[in-house]
Motif scaffolding. Sequence first.
Motif, PDB file in Angstrom:
ATOM      1  N   PHE A   1       0.619  -1.529  -0.330  1.00 28.79           N
ATOM      2  CA  PHE A   1      -0.019   0.073   0.044  1.00 28.79           C
ATOM      3  C   PHE A   1       1.010   1.165   0.050  1.00 28.79           C
ATOM      4  N   LEU A   2       1.864   1.199   1.211  1.00 24.04           N
ATOM      5  CA  LEU A   2       2.752   2.559   0.778  1.00 24.04           C
ATOM      6  C   LEU A   2       3.487   2.422  -0.661  1.00 24.04           C
ATOM      7  N   ARG A   3       4.024   1.668  -0.532  1.00 22.16           N
ATOM      8  CA  ARG A   3       5.106   1.408  -2.447  1.00 22.16           C
ATOM      9  C   ARG A   3       4.289   2.137  -3.289  1.00 22.16           C
ATOM     10  N   ALA A   4       2.620   2.087  -3.738  1.00 22.26           N
ATOM     11  CA  ALA A   4       1.859   1.827  -4.491  1.00 22.26           C
ATOM     12  C   ALA A   4       1.697   3.112  -4.220  1.00 22.26           C
ATOM     13  N   ARG A   5       0.989   3.824  -2.826  1.00 19.15           N
ATOM     14  CA  ARG A   5       0.427   5.545  -2.756  1.00 19.15           C
ATOM     15  C   ARG A   5       2.364   5.845  -3.507  1.00 19.15           C
ATOM     16  N   ALA A   6       3.059   5.776  -3.032  1.00 19.22           N
ATOM     17  CA  ALA A   6       4.312   6.481  -2.905  1.00 19.22           C
ATOM     18  C   ALA A   6       4.908   6.873  -4.949  1.00 19.22           C
TER      19      ALA A   6
ATOM     20  N   ARG B   1       2.983   5.901  -8.175  1.00 22.81           N
ATOM     21  CA  ARG B   1       1.749   5.338  -9.460  1.00 22.81           C
ATOM     22  C   ARG B   1       1.883   4.137  -9.805  1.00 22.81           C
ATOM     23  N   SER B   2       3.447   4.172 -10.679  1.00 23.67           N
ATOM     24  CA  SER B   2       3.742   3.231 -11.504  1.00 23.67           C
ATOM     25  C   SER B   2       4.520   2.236 -11.595  1.00 23.67           C
ATOM     26  N   ASP B   3       4.546   2.224  -9.873  1.00 19.24           N
ATOM     27  CA  ASP B   3       4.819   0.796  -9.093  1.00 19.24           C
ATOM     28  C   ASP B   3       3.099  -0.989  -9.478  1.00 19.24           C
ATOM     29  N   ARG B   4       3.304  -1.224 -10.448  1.00 22.21           N
ATOM     30  CA  ARG B   4       2.164  -2.135 -10.909  1.00 22.21           C
ATOM     31  C   ARG B   4       2.314  -3.695  -9.733  1.00 22.21           C
ATOM     32  N   ALA B   5       3.369  -3.968  -9.404  1.00 21.05           N
ATOM     33  CA  ALA B   5       3.309  -4.593  -9.084  1.00 21.05           C
ATOM     34  C   ALA B   5       3.586  -5.109  -6.838  1.00 21.05           C
ATOM     35  N   ALA B   6       3.337  -3.564  -6.689  1.00 20.21           N
ATOM     36  CA  ALA B   6       2.688  -3.184  -5.248  1.00 20.21           C
ATOM     37  C   ALA B   6       1.303  -3.091  -5.951  1.00 20.21           C
ATOM     38  N   LEU B   7       0.829  -2.627  -6.464  1.00 16.62           N
ATOM     39  CA  LEU B   7      -0.732  -2.710  -6.990  1.00 16.62           C
ATOM     40  C   LEU B   7      -1.246  -4.115  -6.858  1.00 16.62           C
ATOM     41  N   TRP B   8      -0.608  -5.094  -7.388  1.00 15.70           N
ATOM     42  CA  TRP B   8      -0.337  -6.439  -7.742  1.00 15.70           C
ATOM     43  C   TRP B   8      -0.905  -7.209  -6.287  1.00 15.70           C
ATOM     44  N   GLY B   9       0.355  -6.746  -5.437  1.00 14.84           N
ATOM     45  CA  GLY B   9       0.605  -7.437  -4.698  1.00 14.84           C
ATOM     46  C   GLY B   9       0.320  -7.073  -3.445  1.00 14.84           C
ATOM     47  N   LEU B  10      -0.342  -5.766  -3.306  1.00 18.05           N
ATOM     48  CA  LEU B  10      -1.844  -4.864  -2.650  1.00 18.05           C
ATOM     49  C   LEU B  10      -2.750  -6.294  -2.614  1.00 18.05           C
TER      50      LEU B  10
ATOM     51  N   PRO C   1      -4.257   2.108  -5.092  1.00 23.24           N
ATOM     52  CA  PRO C   1      -4.442   1.530  -4.129  1.00 23.24           C
ATOM     53  C   PRO C   1      -5.793   1.238  -3.557  1.00 23.24           C
ATOM     54  N   GLY C   2      -6.579   2.101  -2.720  1.00 22.57           N
ATOM     55  CA  GLY C   2      -7.642   1.946  -2.746  1.00 22.57           C
ATOM     56  C   GLY C   2      -8.378   0.958  -3.137  1.00 22.57           C
ATOM     57  N   GLY C   3      -8.770   1.294  -4.593  1.00 20.70           N
ATOM     58  CA  GLY C   3      -9.253  -0.064  -5.460  1.00 20.70           C
ATOM     59  C   GLY C   3      -8.624  -0.884  -5.517  1.00 20.70           C
ATOM     60  N   MET C   4      -7.721  -1.305  -5.614  1.00 20.14           N
ATOM     61  CA  MET C   4      -6.614  -2.795  -5.263  1.00 20.14           C
ATOM     62  C   MET C   4      -7.186  -3.572  -3.988  1.00 20.14           C
ATOM     63  N   LEU C   5      -6.796  -2.710  -3.120  1.00 20.49           N
ATOM     64  CA  LEU C   5      -7.086  -2.946  -1.725  1.00 20.49           C
ATOM     65  C   LEU C   5      -8.516  -3.827  -1.755  1.00 20.49           C
ATOM     66  N   LEU C   6      -9.556  -2.851  -1.895  1.00 17.57           N
ATOM     67  CA  LEU C   6     -10.497  -3.400  -1.828  1.00 17.57           C
ATOM     68  C   LEU C   6     -11.210  -4.546  -2.464  1.00 17.57           C
TER      69      LEU C   6
END
Length: 495
Positions: free
Chosen positions: A164-169, A171-180, A214-219
């Motif tokens: 979550f922190l990485r995706a917020r920091a 926006r191009s970090d797709r790995a963080a989004l999918w990891g989230l 990030p919020g959308g991927m978390l949900l």
Amino acid sequence: MSGSAHTTLTGTRRRGPRIVPRGARHTRPEGLLAAVAIAFTLAQLLLVRPGMGLGWDETVYVSQVGAHAPAAFFSAPRARGVSLLVAPVAAWSSSTPLLRIYLAVLSGLALFLALRTWRGLFPPRVLALAGALFASLWVTLFYGPQAMPNYWVAVGALAAVACFLRARADRSDRAALWGLAASAALMALMRPTDAVWVTLPLLVLALLGRPWRPGGMLLAGLVAGAVEWVIEAYVSYGGLARRLADGSAIQGGLGWHLAIIDQVRSLGGRALCRPCTGALPNPLLTVWWFVLPLLAVTGLVVAVRAGRRTATLVPLVCGATAAFPYLFMIGYAAPRFLLPAYALLALPVAGALTHLVTAPSRAWRPVAVALVALGLAAHLALQFVVLEHTVDRTTASHRGWSRTAAELHRLGVRPSCLITGHEAIPIAYYAGCSSAATAGHNANSTEEIIARTARHTPVATLVPAGSRPPSYARHWASVAFGGLRIHYAVPVARR
């Protein structure tokens, strides 16, 4: 890296987690983190013996996918995540040692991956120390190789917060989004309600700031993990509200319950403290628990001064919300409930300890290093003492179930068979039988059905010595065995 990497989670600048670009990392943490994960796996195999046998809850989860015994009653609070986790082994083998080895290796790998997501958010030595602190707790070592959900919620929480922190920091970090999404799904698959408590601060932050992804991927991850549990609620439990209400009732009725002292009582090695009575453990065994929040707050102070406020504050807050329901909302305790909180709080604690041994002047640094090293050594020794005691007691208990199952087989109660009464679920699993209950949290039958089953199937009812059996079993043959009286009926055709 884009300037957005230095924004806070609410959109303001210059206070967010500072992620070090890959080219600027002079020390790669993978080696340190891998060493921690390998040591954790080996410690599980050496200290938590693979032949310990399955516990009560484990038999429920494993029986859902294994062929050793029919599936046990699956009560409302449980989720199917653990059964899916163990299926690659349990679906074709009934070997408990093999299952323990599989889970020990998998839990070590999961710890490595969860810590690895924090690269750039904390220095490598802090991450390695945080992993070692969490992995060396007796409760982490004890439950790492077990078919239980709490450890997996913990590593899922650790990874989710970092992603979550990485995706917020960035926006191009797709790995963080999918990891989230994946880590949120893991938590929800294991324990949906725990996943909500862990991610509550992240959901709030997602509403307060931008970007929205990030919020959308978390949900999306939470929904993906919990969808089976929700569907099952309507198919088998009378709806989602009914399942939640039944789960609350099984946990004694969720509400305001001050369970802090109950948790302290469980720290001496009580896997389940319900009812949680008796004397408190030796203070030497519990002092770490009271020092933990103090060190976590100290770590936050250190982080604020070092410009890492967000990266430390968010896991601290998520750890607090993860612990809240188990400290203030249930009337009993189990040390495994707080594993997600311990995993998240290990980060600020490690930051505090690292600061204590590096910040003092050169003259005082040897003293600080000696004190911290002495404290950690004493802590590890005490954790080992509790772990050894807990493993010995648990192994003896499981062997008692195995001996009872062997006695049932001697009496002619063999598969396909039915066991009811005292500790029927685990003993039935060990005996390869079905289990049934007419009252309590696991009620799934009636006395009439059990009596009718006994006409064509071997049935045994277990009652504590000196207690009266149910009416349907009063005329059955009976024997005393290991503090129990076994009342049993074996049809003539099955003898």
